[in-house]
Design a protein around this motif. Structure first.
Motif, short mmCIF file in Angstrom:
data_model
loop_
_atom_site.label_atom_id
_atom_site.label_comp_id
_atom_site.label_asym_id
_atom_site.label_seq_id
_atom_site.Cartn_x
_atom_site.Cartn_y
_atom_site.Cartn_z
N ARG A 111 0.85 -1.19 0.00
CA ARG A 111 0.00 0.00 0.00
C ARG A 111 0.89 1.25 0.00
NH1 ARG A 111 -4.27 0.56 4.87
NH2 ARG A 111 -2.35 0.81 6.09
N GLY A 112 0.47 2.27 -0.77
CA GLY A 112 1.24 3.51 -0.79
C GLY A 112 0.86 4.38 -1.98
N PRO A 113 1.48 5.57 -2.09
CA PRO A 113 1.15 6.50 -3.19
C PRO A 113 1.64 6.00 -4.54
CG PRO A 113 3.02 7.32 -1.94
CD PRO A 113 2.51 6.13 -1.19
N ASN A 114 2.41 4.93 -4.54
CA ASN A 114 2.96 4.36 -5.78
C ASN A 114 2.05 3.32 -6.43
OD1 ASN A 114 3.50 2.84 -3.41
ND2 ASN A 114 4.93 1.56 -4.54
N VAL A 115 0.99 2.91 -5.73
CA VAL A 115 0.14 1.82 -6.24
C VAL A 115 -0.75 2.33 -7.37
CG1 VAL A 115 -1.76 0.25 -5.67
CG2 VAL A 115 0.20 0.47 -4.13
#
Length: 520
Positions: free
Chosen positions: A371-375
Motif C-alpha cells: 500500500r502507498g502513493p505508488n500503487v
C-alpha cells in the motif's frame, strides 16, 4: 507532481551540467529541457491533446527521454512498448491502449506499413532518424502510411520554447505499462503522475542520488525498473545518465571505467553475464558506490561470488509494474542481508498475509501485499481484474514472502509457481538456490511437472559450464541439501534459459515445453 515539470526545475538549477552521455554525444540539462519543451509543443500542433495516448517503440536513447517527458508535459498518456515484440504483440497493445500516435525508429517503418490497416485509430507515426533524412524520405514516400508520417526532427523544429502546457492533475494517468502476465493477454497497469513522481522521488532519496552521480542506464527504458530507478530518479536528482543502447558486458565495463560511473542497476542475468565475462577487471568497477539488483530474485551464490570477485556490494530491492515499481530496498545505512529484498521504502507499506487477508506471524510464509502513493490506479479497461488486484487499498502482488524480526522481507516465490509434491509445498527458488551453489552451474530454473503419483514433481533446467556434469551427480548434490520431496526427479541440461528482454527467466516458456512433451 508532474515529473516533467519537475525536470524543468532541475534544468534551471543544473543548466550546463550533462544530463546524459550517449554513444559519444552528450546533452546538457538545458538542452534536454529545451528539446522536451519543443517536442510537447510540436505534439500539440499535430493535434495531440491532453488525455490522448501515444506509444513509444524505442530503445535506450535520448529520443526516448525527450518523447516521454515531452508527452507528459502535454498531459498525454505514454505507453512504452518493447520494440522487438512481434507485430501481433505490438498490435494488441496499440489497439487495446487506444493509441493515437506512435513514436518509433525509422527501422520500424515496414512494421508501421504492415500494421497500418489494422490500426485505423493511429493518426500519426513519428519516426526517429537513424539514417540520413534523404534516405528515409526516399523509403517512405511509396508507403501507404506516408500521409501519417512525421519525423522526430520535424516535430521538435515545429515546437515553440514558449509552450505553456495544461494543468496536469495528480490522478491523471501518466503511463500505461503492459505487464507480460503469466496467462492470457497482457494487462495495462495505469500509473498516475502521483504514482511515478512519488516513487522516483522516494527511490532517489532512499538511494541518496545526487548531482555527482553518474548512472549506467542499460536496463531497457520501456521497462518500469529502468523508468523509475535509473531514469526518473537520477534526472530529478540532477545526476548524469550514461545511456547504453543495449546490454553488453564489454561495453558496461568500458562505460563504467570511462565515465567513472557511481551507480549500476541490473537484473540477475546481467550480473551473471558480468561475472562470467573473462575480461572483467575489478579495477573497472572501483568507482561504483552502489549496485542495484531487481526484476527477479538474485541467487545468493551469484551475489556472493560477484561481490567477492569485484569488491562491490549489491543491494537488492523489490518492485512490480503495478507499484511504479519499487516497494522495498535494502537500506544503505545498516547491514544488507543477502537474499533479502530489504525493508519498506519511505511512505510504502509491505506486509504478509494469509489466504484470508490476515497478518501471518513473523517468519511465516504468505502473500506480499503493498500500500502507498505508488500503487497503480488500476488496469486499463479491466475493472474486474482491478478489483481482484486491489482490495481495501492493498495491492495483492501474487508473490509469496516472509518477514524477519527486523522487518526485512524475503521473496519465497511466485504464488503461481508453487509446486505441490504429495501435499508438500516446494518453492522453486529454494531448489534453485541449492543448485546455484554447485560450482559447475551457470544458471538454473525449476518448474513443476505433472506426476501421476505425487500430483507434481520437481524439474530443473540447468546451464552448466562443465559438459561432463551428469544428472546423477547433480541430483546427488541436491539430496545432500534438500528434503527428499524437493529433490528434482528430472534435470535437463540446456544451452540457454529462455528470457524476456529484461533478462528475466521465463518459467512459462519452460512449462510450455513440458506441456508439449506431455501432449506428444
Amino acid at each position: 507532481m508532474n515529473i516533467s515539470a519537475q525536470l524543468q526545475e532541475t534544468a534551471k538549477k543544473f543548466a550546463d551540467k550533462p544530463a546524459y552521455f550517449f554513444m559519444g554525444q552528450q546533452g546538457t540539462y538545458a538542452e534536454l529541457d529545451e528539446a522536451i519543451q519543443k517536442f510537447a509543443s510540436g505534439l500539440e500542433k499535430l493535434g495531440i491533446k491532453q488525455g490522448d495516448h501515444i506509444a513509444l517503440l524505442l530503445g535506450n536513447s535520448p529520443h526516448f527521454v525527450i518523447s516521454l517527458y515531452g508527452a507528459l508535459r502535454l498531459g498525454v498518456t505514454v505507453i512504452p512498448v518493447n520494440p522487438i515484440y512481434t507485430a501481433d504483440e505490438i498490435g494488441f497493445i496499440l489497439n487495446n491502449g487506444d493509441v493515437k500516435a506512435v513514436v518509433a525508429l525509422d527501422l520500424a517503418l515496414p512494421l508501421a506499413e504492415k500494421m497500418h490497416t489494422l490500426l485505423p485509430r493511429i493518426e500519426h507515426y513519428i519516426f526517429c532518424e537513424t539514417k540520413p533524412n534523404s534516405l528515409v524520405l526516399s523509403e517512405i514516400e511509396s508507403l501507404t502510411v506516408y500521409s501519417k508520417m512525421k519525423s522526430f526532427t520535424e516535430i521538435i523544429a515545429s515546437g515553440e520554447q514558449s509552450f505553456q502546457g495544461p494543468i496536469v492533475r495528480d490522478e491523471d494517468v501518466a503511463i500505461i505499462l503492459y505487464t507480460s502476465g503469466t496467462t492470457g493477454k497482457p494487462k495495462g497497469a495505469m500509473l498516475t503522475h502521483k504514482n511515478i513522481y512519488s516513487n522516483a522521488k522516494d527511490v532517489g532519496d532512499y538511494l541518496k542520488m545526487n548531482q555527482e552521480d553518474r548512472v549506467v542506464t542499460v536496463l531497457p527504458m520501456f521497462h518500469v525498473f529502468c523508468l523509475t530507478v535509473v531514469l526518473n530518479a537520477p534526472l530529478l536528482s540532477g545526476a548524469t545518465l550514461l545511456i547504453a543502447p543495449k546490454f553488453s558486458p564489454k561495453e558496461v565495463f568500458s562505460l563504467i571505467k570511462e565515465h567513472t560511473a557511481t551507480v549500476f542497476a541490473g537484473v540477475p542475468t546481467m550480473y551473471n553475464f558480468l561475472h562470467q565475462y573473462p575480461d572483467g577487471d575489478p579495477n573497472d568497477l572501483k568507482s561504483l558506490r552502489l549496485c542495484i539488483s531487481g526484476g527477479a530474485s538474485l541467487p545468493v551464490a551469484l551475489l556472493k561470488n560477484f561481490e567477492k570477485k569485484f569488491n562491490v556490494v549489491i543491494s537488492e530491492g523489490y518492485g512490480l509494474s503495478e507499484a511504479s515499481p519499487v516497494t522495498s530496498f535494502n537500506p544503505l545505512d545498516r547491514p544488507r542481508k543477502p537474499g533479502s529484498i530489504g525493508m519498506s521504502i519511505l511512505r510504502v507499506e509491505n506486509k504478509i498475509v494469509d489466504g484470508l487477508g490476515q497478518d501471518v506471524p513473523i517468519g511465516a510464509v504468505g502473500e506480499l501485499i503493498v500500500r502507498g502513493p505508488n500503487v497503480m490506479k488500476g488496469y486499463y479497461k479491466m475493472p474486474e481484474e482491478t478489483q481482484a488486484a486491489i482490495r481495501d487499498g492493498w495491492l495483492h502482488t501474487g508473490d509469496m514472502a516472509r518477514m524477519d524480526e527486523e522487518g526485512y522481507f524475503y521473496i519465497v516465490d511466485r504464488k503461481k509457481d508453487l509446486i505441490i509434491v504429495g501435499g508438500y509445498n516446494v518453492y522453486p527458488r529454494e531448489v534453485e538456490e541449492v543448485i546455484y551453489n554447485h560450482h559447475d552451474v551457470v544458471e538454473v530454473a525449476v518448474v513443476g511437472v505433472p506426476d501421476p503419483n505425487q500430483g507434481e514433481a520437481v524439474n530443473a533446467y540447468v546451464v552448466s559450464k562443465n559438459p561432463a556434469l551428469t544428472f546423477g551427480q547433480l541430483q546427488e548434490y541436491c539430496r545432500e541439501h534438500l528434503a527428499k520431496y524437493k529433490v528434482p526427479t528430472t534435470i535437463e541440461f540446456i544451452d540457454e534459459l529462455p528470457k524476456n528482454t529484461t533478462g528475466k527467466i521465463l518459467r512459462r516458456a519452460l512449462k510450455n515445453i513440458i506441456s508439449q512433451k506431455v501432449n506428444n
